[in-house]
Write a protein that holds these residues in place. Structure first.
Motif, short mmCIF file in Angstrom:
data_model
loop_
_atom_site.label_atom_id
_atom_site.label_comp_id
_atom_site.label_asym_id
_atom_site.label_seq_id
_atom_site.Cartn_x
_atom_site.Cartn_y
_atom_site.Cartn_z
N LEU A 115 0.84 -1.21 0.00
CA LEU A 115 0.00 0.00 0.00
C LEU A 115 0.87 1.26 0.00
O LEU A 115 0.69 2.17 -0.81
N ASP A 120 -0.79 5.13 -2.85
CA ASP A 120 -2.18 5.39 -3.19
C ASP A 120 -3.07 4.55 -2.28
O ASP A 120 -2.93 3.33 -2.21
N SER A 121 -4.00 5.22 -1.59
CA SER A 121 -4.85 4.51 -0.64
C SER A 121 -5.87 3.61 -1.34
O SER A 121 -6.35 2.65 -0.76
N GLY A 122 -6.24 3.97 -2.56
CA GLY A 122 -7.25 3.20 -3.27
C GLY A 122 -8.67 3.47 -2.78
O GLY A 122 -9.60 2.78 -3.19
N LEU A 123 -8.84 4.46 -1.90
CA LEU A 123 -10.17 4.75 -1.36
C LEU A 123 -11.04 5.50 -2.38
O LEU A 123 -10.53 6.02 -3.37
N SER A 124 -12.34 5.56 -2.08
CA SER A 124 -13.27 6.23 -2.99
C SER A 124 -13.02 7.74 -2.95
O SER A 124 -12.51 8.27 -1.97
#
Lengths: 147, 70
Positions: A115, A120-124
């Motif tokens: 991660l 990049d958190s990859g969150l919305s």
């Protein structure tokens, strides 16, 4: 000392680490007294960190390196900080683990490394916008047990 | 736990996410009366989330807690 990670596991982790994108430094704080798992945690990370050129490890002592511990807000050990590294510059992304990462938590550590490596958190978009707009501190302490 | 890490990455100046091995840090676990895991303690007990939850759930809990502070 006997290895904690066997050859199969090492091969699997190397495979996962192939996808690392940016350098990550594991910063481990240990202490000399009353630390049942400090030595084992250190050994585990020493076996893990050579598995990718993008992964490095620094080990500090909670008492001897008290200034650094204070700077990072670390008050007990073992404490593992998963930090973003660019050259010699470390960036604390607030990602840490207290204790020995064994069992399921070892997988979580690998995922945390990936991660941070992705940066990049990859969150919305909604979650990102809310978190970026915070005006007061948020501390999330996730209690887990090795299973 | 990974979700908490994802949250922290978005604003590391203000957010800290810490995984804690509950057995090893038993005093801290006892102080927060941890009985099952994962258990996410938010701002030292201002809110908590028991179990693994989706992103929207954790976000909602955080939003509600911070609204209560205002």
């Amino acid at each position: 000392m006997e290895k904690l990670l066997n050859d199969d596991i090492l091969a699997q982790i190397r495979d996962v680490f192939q996808k690392m994108q940016h350098p990550v430094e594991l910063v481990l704080f240990v202490k000399q007294e009353r630390c049942e798992y400090c030595a084992e945690t250190r050994q585990l990370l020493e076996e893990l960190s050579p598995l990718s050129d993008l992964l490095s490890l620094k080990v500090y002592d909670l008492q001897a390196d008290a200034d650094l511990a204070g700077k990072f807000g670390v008050s007990d050990a073992p404490a593992i900080l998963v930090m973003a590294r660019e050259g010699e510059t470390l960036t604390d992304l607030g990602v840490r683990y207290m204790g020995i990462p064994s069992g399921h938590e070892f997988s979580t550590l690998i995922q945390a490394i990936m991660l941070v490596s992705a940066r990049d958190s990859g969150l919305s978009p909604e979650t990102r916008a809310y978190l970026k707009g915070l005006s007061s501190p948020l501390a999330l302490q996730v209690f887990v047990t090795p299973t | 736990m990974l979700l908490a890490y994802q949250f922290a990455m978005e604003n590391p100046a203000l957010i800290r996410a810490e995984g804690i091995e509950a057995m090893e840090f038993s005093e801290l676990s006892a102080r927060h009366q941890i009985s099952g895991v994962p258990d996410t303690v938010i701002n030292d007990g201002a809110a908590r989330v028991v179990g693994a939850v989706p992103e929207s759930y954790l976000l909602n809990e955080v939003q509600q807690m911070l609204q209560g502070v205002k």
